[in-house]
Scaffold this active site. Structure first.
Site, PDB file in Angstrom:
ATOM      1  N   ASP A  87     -16.187 -17.099  11.199  1.00 51.47           N
ATOM      2  CA  ASP A  87     -14.804 -17.200  11.664  1.00 51.47           C
ATOM      3  C   ASP A  87     -14.788 -16.762  13.135  1.00 51.47           C
ATOM      4  OD1 ASP A  87     -14.914 -14.428  11.664  1.00 51.47           O
ATOM      5  OD2 ASP A  87     -13.178 -14.140  10.350  1.00 51.47           O
ATOM      6  N   CYS A 103     -18.575 -12.814   9.931  1.00 55.83           N
ATOM      7  CA  CYS A 103     -17.182 -12.540  10.313  1.00 55.83           C
ATOM      8  C   CYS A 103     -17.160 -11.207  11.050  1.00 55.83           C
ATOM      9  CB  CYS A 103     -16.246 -12.596   9.108  1.00 55.83           C
ATOM     10  SG  CYS A 103     -16.502 -11.360   7.829  1.00 55.83           S
ATOM     11  N   THR A 154     -16.514  -8.069  10.012  1.00 53.60           N
ATOM     12  CA  THR A 154     -17.224  -7.012   9.284  1.00 53.60           C
ATOM     13  C   THR A 154     -18.320  -7.549   8.370  1.00 53.60           C
ATOM     14  OG1 THR A 154     -15.649  -7.185   7.465  1.00 53.60           O
ATOM     15  CG2 THR A 154     -15.158  -5.551   9.194  1.00 53.60           C
ATOM     16  N   HIS A 207     -35.445  -8.181  -4.235  1.00 53.95           N
ATOM     17  CA  HIS A 207     -34.907  -7.786  -5.548  1.00 53.95           C
ATOM     18  C   HIS A 207     -33.752  -8.667  -6.022  1.00 53.95           C
ATOM     19  CE1 HIS A 207     -36.471  -3.348  -5.816  1.00 53.95           C
ATOM     20  NE2 HIS A 207     -37.414  -4.213  -5.477  1.00 53.95           N
ATOM     21  N   HIS A 255     -36.881  -8.644 -11.694  1.00 54.86           N
ATOM     22  CA  HIS A 255     -35.735  -8.921 -10.820  1.00 54.86           C
ATOM     23  C   HIS A 255     -35.080 -10.259 -11.175  1.00 54.86           C
ATOM     24  CE1 HIS A 255     -36.903  -5.413  -8.683  1.00 54.86           C
ATOM     25  NE2 HIS A 255     -38.078  -5.921  -8.376  1.00 54.86           N
TER      26      HIS A 255
END
Ligand code: RB5
Length: 141
Positions: free
Chosen positions: A8, A65, A67, A98, A133
């Protein structure tokens, strides 16, 4: 590798840093936008990248973005998408080893360009460990 990338407005500048790194390393990059710093809603960009990964058009996706939080929340709503928000080397490695993360999320306002480049490089180089995993990711897929 074919990689879909999107951001964004809050991640646009970091996308412009990551794009040439991917190209320099020989990856084929599908840039779904955005293409400037005009305000845009991040879920739409998450959809575009996740759809490419779900369809197998891209092997992996990168979403950026401000954060990285909104992108990771939106991306993880898509079936088959395992999006990991990483802000340093260790989580980048572990999200591949993992969790077999197929989408990497970054936060431009959190992670500087140098660290982001390191995260992208190590994330793309690290293979899934499989075994126990695989059983674990199948439990939530
Ligand atoms: C946009 O201001 C910001 O909310 C967005 O880039 C992102 O950080 C959301 O999680």
């Amino acid at each position: 590798m074919k990689i879909a990338i999107g951001s964004d407005h809050g991640g646009f500048a970091l996308k412009e840093v990551i794009l040439p790194l991917l190209q320099k390393n020989g990856h084929e990059v599908l840039d779904v936008g955005c293409f400037d710093t005009e305000s845009v809603d991040y879920p739409g960009l998450a959809d575009l990248v996740c759809e490419k990964v779900q369809a197998g058009v891209a092997e992996k996706g990168i979403l950026i973005c401000g954060t990285g939080i909104g992108m990771s929340m939106a991306a993880n709503k898509h079936k088959g998408i395992r999006a990991a928000l990483c802000s340093e080397h260790y989580t980048a490695v572990m999200s591949r080893e993992h969790n077999d993360a197929n989408v990497l999320c970054l936060g431009e306002r959190v992670t500087g360009p140098g660290v982001a480049e390191e995260i992208v490089s190590v994330w793309l180089e690290t293979s899934f460990g499989g075994g126990r995993h695989l059983r674990r990711i199948e439990l939530f897929s």
